[in-house]
Scaffold this active site. Sequence first.
Site, PDB file in Angstrom:
ATOM      1  N   LYS A   1       4.046  15.964   9.289  1.00 11.87           N
ATOM      2  CA  LYS A   1       3.503  15.874   7.919  1.00 11.87           C
ATOM      3  C   LYS A   1       2.254  14.989   7.906  1.00 11.87           C
ATOM      4  CE  LYS A   1       5.338  12.751   5.030  1.00 11.87           C
ATOM      5  NZ  LYS A   1       4.418  11.774   4.450  1.00 11.87           N
ATOM      6  N   ASN A   2       2.336  13.847   8.599  1.00 18.05           N
ATOM      7  CA  ASN A   2       1.248  12.865   8.491  1.00 18.05           C
ATOM      8  C   ASN A   2       0.036  13.202   9.335  1.00 18.05           C
ATOM      9  OD1 ASN A   2       2.735  11.568   6.628  1.00 18.05           O
ATOM     10  ND2 ASN A   2       3.400   9.905   7.965  1.00 18.05           N
TER      11      ASN A   2
ATOM     12  N   ARG B   1      -0.202  -0.004  -2.467  1.00 20.29           N
ATOM     13  CA  ARG B   1      -0.895   0.819  -1.463  1.00 20.29           C
ATOM     14  C   ARG B   1      -2.410   0.657  -1.661  1.00 20.29           C
ATOM     15  NH1 ARG B   1       2.917   4.626   0.359  1.00 20.29           N
ATOM     16  NH2 ARG B   1       1.498   5.021   2.102  1.00 20.29           N
ATOM     17  N   PRO B   2      -2.941  -0.520  -1.305  1.00 24.04           N
ATOM     18  CA  PRO B   2      -4.368  -0.774  -1.547  1.00 24.04           C
ATOM     19  C   PRO B   2      -5.244   0.151  -0.693  1.00 24.04           C
ATOM     20  CG  PRO B   2      -3.465  -2.457  -0.105  1.00 24.04           C
ATOM     21  CD  PRO B   2      -2.294  -1.628  -0.580  1.00 24.04           C
ATOM     22  N   ILE B   3      -6.479   0.323  -1.116  1.00 24.80           N
ATOM     23  CA  ILE B   3      -7.424   1.101  -0.282  1.00 24.80           C
ATOM     24  C   ILE B   3      -8.703   0.295  -0.049  1.00 24.80           C
ATOM     25  CG2 ILE B   3      -6.517   3.356  -1.007  1.00 24.80           C
ATOM     26  CD1 ILE B   3      -9.001   3.620  -2.826  1.00 24.80           C
ATOM     27  N   ASP B   4      -8.585  -1.028  -0.066  1.00 27.16           N
ATOM     28  CA  ASP B   4      -9.761  -1.886   0.140  1.00 27.16           C
ATOM     29  C   ASP B   4     -10.463  -1.607   1.469  1.00 27.16           C
ATOM     30  OD1 ASP B   4      -7.172  -3.114   0.922  1.00 27.16           O
ATOM     31  OD2 ASP B   4      -8.449  -4.629   1.818  1.00 27.16           O
ATOM     32  N   LEU B   5      -9.661  -1.326   2.504  1.00 25.17           N
ATOM     33  CA  LEU B   5     -10.287  -1.077   3.822  1.00 25.17           C
ATOM     34  C   LEU B   5     -11.036   0.261   3.820  1.00 25.17           C
ATOM     35  CD1 LEU B   5      -7.350  -2.283   6.105  1.00 25.17           C
ATOM     36  CD2 LEU B   5      -9.460  -3.522   5.554  1.00 25.17           C
TER      37      LEU B   5
ATOM     38  N   ASP C   1       7.955   3.987   9.686  1.00 22.17           N
ATOM     39  CA  ASP C   1       8.592   5.182   9.113  1.00 22.17           C
ATOM     40  C   ASP C   1       9.958   5.465   9.717  1.00 22.17           C
ATOM     41  OD1 ASP C   1       5.507   7.082   8.659  1.00 22.17           O
ATOM     42  OD2 ASP C   1       6.369   5.386   7.595  1.00 22.17           O
TER      43      ASP C   1
ATOM     44  N   ARG D   1       0.063   9.943  -2.776  1.00 21.92           N
ATOM     45  CA  ARG D   1      -0.861   8.915  -2.349  1.00 21.92           C
ATOM     46  C   ARG D   1      -1.762   9.382  -1.226  1.00 21.92           C
ATOM     47  NH1 ARG D   1      -2.105   5.818   0.919  1.00 21.92           N
ATOM     48  NH2 ARG D   1      -3.241   3.912   0.459  1.00 21.92           N
TER      49      ARG D   1
ATOM     50  N   CYS E   1       3.653   2.584  -4.774  1.00 17.47           N
ATOM     51  CA  CYS E   1       4.901   3.340  -4.683  1.00 17.47           C
ATOM     52  C   CYS E   1       5.992   2.328  -4.330  1.00 17.47           C
ATOM     53  CB  CYS E   1       4.780   4.439  -3.632  1.00 17.47           C
ATOM     54  SG  CYS E   1       4.545   3.809  -2.001  1.00 17.47           S
TER      55      CYS E   1
ATOM     56  N   ARG F   1       9.918  15.799   0.392  1.00 10.10           N
ATOM     57  CA  ARG F   1       8.492  15.563   0.598  1.00 10.10           C
ATOM     58  C   ARG F   1       8.152  15.525   2.080  1.00 10.10           C
ATOM     59  NH1 ARG F   1       5.950  10.825  -2.756  1.00 10.10           N
ATOM     60  NH2 ARG F   1       4.256  11.709  -1.567  1.00 10.10           N
TER      61      ARG F   1
END
Length: 434
Positions: free
Chosen positions: A22-23, A121-125, A310, A92, A116, A402
Site C-alpha cells: 500500500k505504502n 501528522r505535521p508536514i513541516d519537512l 507499522d 493523509r 490522526c 484501508r
Amino acid sequence: MDVFRIEGGHSLSGTVEAGGAKNAALPIFAATLLTAGTCRINAVPDLTDIRFMGKILRYLGARVEQVGPHSWEIEAGEVHHRAPYELVRQMRASVCLLGPLVGRLRQAEVSLPGGCVIGPRPIDLHLKGLNRLGCEIDIRNGYVHVDGSGLHGDYLYLGGRHGSTVTGTANMIMAAVLAPGTTRIESAACEPEVVDLCQMLVKMGAKIHGIGSHYLKIEGVAELTGCEHTVLPDRIEAGTLLLAGAITNSEITVQNVIPGHMRALLDAMEGCGIPSEILPDERQITVHPTESPRNPVEIITLPHPGFPTDLQAQMLALMTLTPGLSFITERVYPNRFMHVPELLRMGAHVSMEGPSAVVKGVDKLYGAPIMASDLRASAALVLAGLAAEGETWIQRIYHLDRGYEKLEEKLNKLGARVERLNEDSIPRELVEAG
Ligand code: EPZ
C-alpha cells in the site's frame, strides 16, 4: 459498518500470499501525475485507500481505470493543481500529491492533512524541502498553496526529530525529477517503498542516483514518459501474517515476500525464540511452532532498516502472551498505542511509560467486544482475537480495510474462524456490558 467476529484458539496451517505494498502504491499513483503518458501499475492491492487515491487523481483530471483485480491504468494528460479538503482530509497520504503537482505544473493547492489517532501528522519537512527547491509556500484557509514557478534543483536536508519522512522524501523526489538542475537530498528516507517509487521514476526517464541510501542525487530532466511498473510486496502485511502464525503457535508460510525488507522483524522474532526460515527461493518465509516458551523482547521502532512502526502494534499483541516483561518504545509515533486499552479489555497486562509500553506476558487473553481505531492497531486486535479464548468482536473494521486486502479470507484459508458481519450482529448483552 462491518464488524469481525473471531472465534479464537484455533491453530493455523498452510500458505498465504502477501499482496503489493500500500505504502508504495500510493506515492506511485501520485507519480503518474508527472507525465502526460500512460502508466500501467500492477500488483496494486485492492484497498479503500488505493481506490480513494484513484478518485483524487480523477478529480485532478487524470484518466484512471482499474484494468484488472490488481492492475490500474492512469493517464494524466491534462490535470489541474487543486486537491480539495473534502478529499484530502480522508486520507493523509494524499499529501504526496504536492511533489508531483509542483514538478509537473509548477503549482499545487492541497488541503493540509488532518492529524490522526496515531499522532499529529505535521508536514513541516515537506514544506521546508519545497522551499529549498525554490517554491513559495503560502498556508491559508487550511490549504497549502505552492508557487513552483521558481522551481530549481538544490541541496536539502530532510532529517526531523523522529528521523526522516517517508512521504516527505517521496514528495521531494517527485518535485526534483523535473526541476532544472541537480538536487541532493541528505537524510532521505530509505524505506523499500521509497526505493520502489524511485525505480518506477527511473523507468519514466528520471535520473536518480543513490537509490536505497539516505543520500540521493537527482538530475532534473525536461519530461518523463509513461511506464509499466509492478508494485513491490507489502512487508507490513507479510509481517502481520507471520505474526498471526507466531501468536497462534502455528506453522504457516507467507509467499511473495522480500526477506531483505524484513530483517528487523525476523531478528525480533528470533530474539523472541520463534523459529522461522527463509525458503530457498528467497520469496517465502515459514514460521514454525515451538514447544519452548517465547522470550520477552525489547523493541524500539525506528526508520528503516530499524523495526518498523507499522508492525509495533502487532508485535505488542504477541508480547501480551509472551512470558516475562517486554519493552516496546515508539521513536517514530510516540502516541501510537491506541491498541493498548483494547488489549487490556482482553486481559493483557500493559502499562505505559511515555513512549514506551511495558508488557507483562499473561497465560491467556479472553475474547471481548473491542474497537478498532487505526489501521495497524486493528491488525493487532485481530491477532489477539486469533489467540484469545472465546469470541472477540471487533468494531469499526473499516480501519483494517484501508490497508489489508481481504485479511479475514487470508486468515480463514489458514484455518482461522473470522466472520465479517454487520455491526447489528453483535449480541446485545455484549454491547450493553459496555
Ligand atoms: C509513512 O507515513 C507511512 N504511510 C506510514 O504508514 C508509516 O507509519 C510512516 O511512513 C513511518 O514509516 C505511507 O507511506 C502512506 P513520516 P508518513 O513522514 O510519510 C514526523 C500505515 O500504517 N514528521 O515518515 O506520513 C512524523 O510526525 C501508515 O501504513 C515531521 O515531524 O510518515 C512522524 O513522527 C501509518 N515532519 C515521523 O516524522 C514532517 O514534515 C515519521 O513520519 C513529516 C513527518
